[in-house]
Design a protein around this motif. Sequence first.
Motif, PDB file in Angstrom:
ATOM      1  N   MET A 192       0.832  -1.192   0.000  1.00 24.88           N
ATOM      2  CA  MET A 192       0.000   0.000   0.000  1.00 24.88           C
ATOM      3  C   MET A 192       0.872   1.250   0.000  1.00 24.88           C
ATOM      4  SD  MET A 192      -3.109   0.800  -0.031  1.00 24.88           S
ATOM      5  CE  MET A 192      -4.192   2.122   0.246  1.00 24.88           C
ATOM      6  N   LYS A 193       1.958   1.208   0.753  1.00 25.85           N
ATOM      7  CA  LYS A 193       2.838   2.364   0.835  1.00 25.85           C
ATOM      8  C   LYS A 193       3.498   2.628  -0.521  1.00 25.85           C
ATOM      9  CE  LYS A 193       6.452   4.339   3.687  1.00 25.85           C
ATOM     10  NZ  LYS A 193       7.371   4.142   4.801  1.00 25.85           N
ATOM     11  N   LYS A 194       3.854   1.553  -1.234  1.00 19.32           N
ATOM     12  CA  LYS A 194       4.459   1.715  -2.554  1.00 19.32           C
ATOM     13  C   LYS A 194       3.463   2.360  -3.518  1.00 19.32           C
ATOM     14  CE  LYS A 194       7.733  -2.097  -2.391  1.00 19.32           C
ATOM     15  NZ  LYS A 194       8.144  -3.355  -3.015  1.00 19.32           N
ATOM     16  N   LEU A 195       2.214   1.947  -3.434  1.00 21.55           N
ATOM     17  CA  LEU A 195       1.188   2.494  -4.307  1.00 21.55           C
ATOM     18  C   LEU A 195       1.006   3.990  -4.053  1.00 21.55           C
ATOM     19  CD1 LEU A 195      -0.985   2.035  -6.432  1.00 21.55           C
ATOM     20  CD2 LEU A 195      -2.564   1.489  -4.594  1.00 21.55           C
ATOM     21  N   LEU A 196       0.996   4.383  -2.792  1.00 17.40           N
ATOM     22  CA  LEU A 196       0.873   5.798  -2.468  1.00 17.40           C
ATOM     23  C   LEU A 196       2.071   6.591  -2.976  1.00 17.40           C
ATOM     24  CD1 LEU A 196      -0.582   5.609   1.154  1.00 17.40           C
ATOM     25  CD2 LEU A 196      -1.762   6.271  -0.939  1.00 17.40           C
ATOM     26  N   THR A 197       3.248   6.007  -2.880  1.00 20.33           N
ATOM     27  CA  THR A 197       4.449   6.664  -3.384  1.00 20.33           C
ATOM     28  C   THR A 197       4.366   6.850  -4.890  1.00 20.33           C
ATOM     29  OG1 THR A 197       5.742   5.649  -1.618  1.00 20.33           O
ATOM     30  CG2 THR A 197       6.954   6.521  -3.504  1.00 20.33           C
ATOM     31  N   ILE A 198       3.909   5.816  -5.586  1.00 19.62           N
ATOM     32  CA  ILE A 198       3.783   5.893  -7.041  1.00 19.62           C
ATOM     33  C   ILE A 198       2.759   6.946  -7.430  1.00 19.62           C
ATOM     34  CG2 ILE A 198       3.019   4.614  -9.079  1.00 19.62           C
ATOM     35  CD1 ILE A 198       4.277   2.121  -7.717  1.00 19.62           C
ATOM     36  N   VAL A 199       1.652   6.994  -6.712  1.00 20.95           N
ATOM     37  CA  VAL A 199       0.619   7.988  -7.002  1.00 20.95           C
ATOM     38  C   VAL A 199       1.160   9.394  -6.760  1.00 20.95           C
ATOM     39  CG1 VAL A 199      -1.629   8.881  -6.254  1.00 20.95           C
ATOM     40  CG2 VAL A 199      -1.302   6.429  -6.596  1.00 20.95           C
ATOM     41  N   ALA A 200       1.928   9.578  -5.701  1.00 21.44           N
ATOM     42  CA  ALA A 200       2.498  10.896  -5.406  1.00 21.44           C
ATOM     43  C   ALA A 200       3.478  11.319  -6.494  1.00 21.44           C
ATOM     44  CB  ALA A 200       3.185  10.877  -4.045  1.00 21.44           C
ATOM     45  N   ILE A 201       4.286  10.386  -6.953  1.00 23.35           N
ATOM     46  CA  ILE A 201       5.254  10.704  -8.008  1.00 23.35           C
ATOM     47  C   ILE A 201       4.521  11.050  -9.300  1.00 23.35           C
ATOM     48  CG2 ILE A 201       7.045   9.710  -9.495  1.00 23.35           C
ATOM     49  CD1 ILE A 201       7.984   8.146  -7.007  1.00 23.35           C
ATOM     50  N   ALA A 202       3.508  10.275  -9.632  1.00 20.21           N
ATOM     51  CA  ALA A 202       2.743  10.538 -10.851  1.00 20.21           C
ATOM     52  C   ALA A 202       2.056  11.906 -10.778  1.00 20.21           C
ATOM     53  CB  ALA A 202       1.721   9.437 -11.078  1.00 20.21           C
ATOM     54  N   ALA A 203       1.538  12.247  -9.614  1.00 14.25           N
ATOM     55  CA  ALA A 203       0.887  13.553  -9.451  1.00 14.25           C
ATOM     56  C   ALA A 203       1.900  14.679  -9.630  1.00 14.25           C
ATOM     57  CB  ALA A 203       0.231  13.639  -8.078  1.00 14.25           C
ATOM     58  N   ALA A 204       3.102  14.501  -9.105  1.00 11.72           N
ATOM     59  CA  ALA A 204       4.138  15.523  -9.267  1.00 11.72           C
ATOM     60  C   ALA A 204       4.552  15.653 -10.725  1.00 11.72           C
ATOM     61  CB  ALA A 204       5.344  15.180  -8.400  1.00 11.72           C
ATOM     62  N   VAL A 205       4.644  14.531 -11.411  1.00 10.04           N
ATOM     63  CA  VAL A 205       5.032  14.551 -12.825  1.00 10.04           C
ATOM     64  C   VAL A 205       3.994  15.310 -13.651  1.00 10.04           C
ATOM     65  CG1 VAL A 205       5.307  13.069 -14.859  1.00 10.04           C
ATOM     66  CG2 VAL A 205       6.438  12.473 -12.731  1.00 10.04           C
ATOM     67  N   VAL A 206       2.736  15.213 -13.274  1.00  9.20           N
ATOM     68  CA  VAL A 206       1.682  15.911 -14.002  1.00  9.20           C
ATOM     69  C   VAL A 206       1.596  17.374 -13.562  1.00  9.20           C
ATOM     70  CG1 VAL A 206      -0.825  16.016 -14.350  1.00  9.20           C
ATOM     71  CG2 VAL A 206       0.357  13.822 -14.418  1.00  9.20           C
ATOM     72  N   ALA A 207       1.771  17.655 -12.284  1.00  5.33           N
ATOM     73  CA  ALA A 207       1.565  19.003 -11.751  1.00  5.33           C
ATOM     74  C   ALA A 207       2.633  19.993 -12.205  1.00  5.33           C
ATOM     75  CB  ALA A 207       1.523  18.950 -10.221  1.00  5.33           C
TER      76      ALA A 207
END
Length: 79
Positions: free
Chosen positions: A1-16
């Motif tokens: 679950m922690k890895k998934l949250l990390t991936i989501v955070a990275i993806a959000a930063a890449v888009v933002a």
Amino acid sequence: MKKLLTIVAIAAAVVAVPLALAQNAGQGQPAPQQGEQADKAQSEADAKAKRRAAANAEMKAGGQQAPQKEEEEEAKKKR
């Protein structure tokens, strides 16, 4: 679950980040024609980087290793 949250955070930063840059790009003086071409090339490079980052994140989430060979080839092209 922690890895998934990390991936989501990275993806959000890449888009933002590119979105924020695009919003600020309209401010200031208009760019000459040559500058517009450079902006277009930069936006295409940003889009490609976002697609790669998302694909790498998905691969890592699935337990696969990211392709190193393609990254090395891109680095050689940039030099």
